[in-house]
Design a protein around this motif. Sequence first.
Motif, PDB file in Angstrom:
ATOM      1  N   GLN A 638      44.943  32.347  41.013  1.00 29.83           N
ATOM      2  CA  GLN A 638      44.264  32.752  42.103  1.00 29.83           C
ATOM      3  C   GLN A 638      44.861  34.037  42.824  1.00 29.83           C
ATOM      4  N   PHE A 639      46.239  34.112  42.795  1.00 30.75           N
ATOM      5  CA  PHE A 639      46.736  35.220  43.098  1.00 30.75           C
ATOM      6  C   PHE A 639      47.080  36.555  42.230  1.00 30.75           C
ATOM      7  N   LEU A 640      46.147  36.554  41.189  1.00 26.84           N
ATOM      8  CA  LEU A 640      46.067  37.583  40.288  1.00 26.84           C
ATOM      9  C   LEU A 640      45.794  38.889  40.720  1.00 26.84           C
ATOM     10  N   PRO A 641      46.487  39.854  40.873  1.00 32.88           N
ATOM     11  CA  PRO A 641      45.778  41.333  41.192  1.00 32.88           C
ATOM     12  C   PRO A 641      44.570  41.333  40.528  1.00 32.88           C
ATOM     13  N   GLY A 642      43.617  41.756  41.340  1.00 29.61           N
ATOM     14  CA  GLY A 642      42.150  42.045  40.662  1.00 29.61           C
ATOM     15  C   GLY A 642      41.530  40.820  40.332  1.00 29.61           C
ATOM     16  N   ALA A 643      41.852  39.766  40.730  1.00 29.30           N
ATOM     17  CA  ALA A 643      40.876  38.636  40.496  1.00 29.30           C
ATOM     18  C   ALA A 643      39.689  38.694  41.335  1.00 29.30           C
ATOM     19  N   PHE A 644      38.510  38.331  40.587  1.00 30.92           N
ATOM     20  CA  PHE A 644      37.413  38.523  41.124  1.00 30.92           C
ATOM     21  C   PHE A 644      36.880  37.990  42.425  1.00 30.92           C
ATOM     22  N   ARG A 645      36.663  38.892  43.472  1.00 32.33           N
ATOM     23  CA  ARG A 645      36.140  38.223  44.783  1.00 32.33           C
ATOM     24  C   ARG A 645      34.837  38.673  45.308  1.00 32.33           C
ATOM     25  N   HIS A 646      33.700  38.143  45.481  1.00 33.36           N
ATOM     26  CA  HIS A 646      32.650  38.315  46.182  1.00 33.36           C
ATOM     27  C   HIS A 646      31.788  37.290  46.694  1.00 33.36           C
ATOM     28  N   PRO A 647      31.377  37.195  47.866  1.00 32.02           N
ATOM     29  CA  PRO A 647      30.458  36.057  48.383  1.00 32.02           C
ATOM     30  C   PRO A 647      29.214  36.175  47.667  1.00 32.02           C
ATOM     31  N   ILE A 648      28.598  35.058  47.653  1.00 33.62           N
ATOM     32  CA  ILE A 648      27.200  34.737  47.252  1.00 33.62           C
ATOM     33  C   ILE A 648      26.211  35.425  47.981  1.00 33.62           C
ATOM     34  N   GLY A 649      25.264  36.035  47.290  1.00 31.54           N
ATOM     35  CA  GLY A 649      24.169  36.603  48.045  1.00 31.54           C
ATOM     36  C   GLY A 649      23.207  35.647  48.626  1.00 31.54           C
ATOM     37  N   LEU A 650      22.640  35.799  49.711  1.00 31.13           N
ATOM     38  CA  LEU A 650      21.710  34.845  50.113  1.00 31.13           C
ATOM     39  C   LEU A 650      20.351  35.321  50.424  1.00 31.13           C
ATOM     40  N   GLY A 651      20.129  36.678  50.366  1.00 30.99           N
ATOM     41  CA  GLY A 651      18.844  37.307  50.383  1.00 30.99           C
ATOM     42  C   GLY A 651      18.465  37.757  51.761  1.00 30.99           C
ATOM     43  N   ASP A 652      17.842  38.857  51.804  1.00 32.46           N
ATOM     44  CA  ASP A 652      17.523  39.454  53.235  1.00 32.46           C
ATOM     45  C   ASP A 652      16.468  38.563  53.968  1.00 32.46           C
ATOM     46  N   ASP A 653      15.770  37.940  53.283  1.00 32.32           N
ATOM     47  CA  ASP A 653      14.913  36.887  54.091  1.00 32.32           C
ATOM     48  C   ASP A 653      15.497  35.604  54.604  1.00 32.32           C
ATOM     49  N   LEU A 654      16.577  35.551  54.269  1.00 35.03           N
ATOM     50  CA  LEU A 654      17.394  34.269  54.733  1.00 35.03           C
ATOM     51  C   LEU A 654      18.591  34.531  55.736  1.00 35.03           C
TER      52      LEU A 654
END
Length: 664
Positions: A638-654
């Motif tokens: 989990q401390f790897l440089p460049g490990a993927f990070r991005h929140p889940i999208g909820l959608g504009d309507d939500l």
Amino acid sequence: MKILPSSLLTLTSLVSFTASIWNTSNVVVLAAEEHGQQQQKNKNKKKKTKSSNEFECGMYYAPSSIQEAGWGVFAGRDYDRNSDVGGTSISIILATLNRYNNWTNPKILHYDYFWMPDSVYQWYESLYGEMLVPGLGALTNYHPWLFNIRPRITTFNDSIMDRRTDEGSGAISYYDHKFFATEEIRAGDELFANYGEQWVYKRQSQGKIDLFPLASHYKTSEAILEDIFRIIRKVPDESKDEVVARLKAIIEKIDETTALLMPKTTDDLDILLEEGPAALTLEPRGMNYLKYYGYCMDQIKLNESTIPGAGRGIFAQKHFSAGEFIAPLPLIHVSDKNVFNMYKYYDDSDGDMIVTDEKVTDQLITNYCFGDSRSSVLLCGSTIAMMANHQASDDLSMECLNASNEDTCDEHELSEGLKNDGPNAYFRWAEWDKTNDEWLSLSYDELKKKSGRGMSLELIALREIGEGEEIFVDYGKSWSSAWKQHVQNWKPPVGSFEYVTELERSGIFKTLNELREDPYPDNILQVCLYWEQDRYSDFPVEDPSIHNWRNMSEALFISTFSVPGHVYRRGELSAFEESYWPCDIYERSEDKKRYTVRIRQSVFEDEASWSQRGLPRLLTNYPARSIRFVHNLESSDQFLPGAFRHPIGLGDDLFPKQWFDLED
């Protein structure tokens, strides 16, 4: 003879004094035998018969039986003592949050939900770590007298991913977490965890709670209930309630907290005597109530995902029709996602840690939250429903998926459109969480002032889902784009490395001489079970010669500084009390079952007496089972440089547009 606490002696003495007023001077105040924690109501409720094909919900999310405690988790069936409750969850490590927030704990609601790391692997993830456990670890309430579940020691498998080949390495948690029943639990009982009394003291100091009965108060109340009963037996019926009320008033003047548990009427007294001293603190729920007002939490379970390299996913435990409820997802909001930023740091010449402004990555929890690039807000899930993996919506529009008006979705699309591809479920705002109406209308500035928990999503079947089928949702175009870019740019990390899980399976512990020829990889740290023993606190006896230990021969070094190590067996302490210290191996028996080890000072423990004296501590005849491997601090995936990070999208309507406080 039992020795009673002073507060109990005072209270029971007052009860006896009141007895004399009512011509009951012969009442002898006796302490009731402590009989552990009381069971909740309906212990002997007859099980409902069901067909072999009918799914039996084992866990409900419903309004708590504790007044003003919000929602809680309830047993949907009986659980035997020591049996697992609630299935497998994960634990997410948050690493040294205060380091990246000017050495202060950020003002986030998660601190009300964190657990302390409970395994040797988690302790060595980071210098200061907290742990979020979705499901029972996040949603069960605390009752100091009726707690009936406890966590098992977290299990760890860092070979779920291969950092040399898997682009998703470091993007998921490698920890599994389970809870078990500490006593028999009956269907309809609320599940309570033991937060510890420090949790109460901290919140009292913060002004969040006032009087709060602890276990000692329940013991005190239990000890005097029988004596109150003996008093009122000899009181005229028309005066019984008055006597009970007077006794409560007297106790209140001595101990307000214990008085909260005392009966106001004879009816209350009957209930307490029959059901235990905690009976009046709960509003009993039955299975009919839970089936009507509750929401099943375990219609899904964790398992290895069908997507290669995705780690784990959630799978249906029953058949779902299109539009059917799958699982609840209460949310924990973060108003400023920058609190999860992680920055580059270094130690200066004085040994002080300096944190720079150079951002390295985000905390792993980011991947388990909903967010939008235009907003500082993150909405983090608190059940395993957030573990649904991503499948893009190739045949079904996001407008249909996220539409608040279900009529906009074509019936054919809902039932057949994604039969073999894309998501088979989606999230929507839950009508049963009444906080949604208020919170979703708040401005961003108003949301920042909110200190409690609010808002819930629910996972809904988009089409028919078969039992055992993996459940997918669409994370949105932003997430998909970020993942594709990550895969295109991904390169395996450099440096020597070995997975702790694989190394422990080998059972090979190298001596210092062997390590000179064949060292462990950079990420590996060898640790040994250790605790201080008072009998050896002054060992060896102070002598000028012992401080020249670096120039001793190895044989003299071992004979001078060794103490017996056979006592350091796993199981001598409870697993939660065990502490592992860095160690070196000097000698190994031919059968590889006994070692001579040198213990080194742990950064997680107070400085040992021998360390304070500048001396080594060696243990002979040390058991092999007490030696472990862990990752060096902040060297796991989990401390790897460049490990993927991005929140889940909820959608504009939500996602509420009034929370868009950032430029996209």
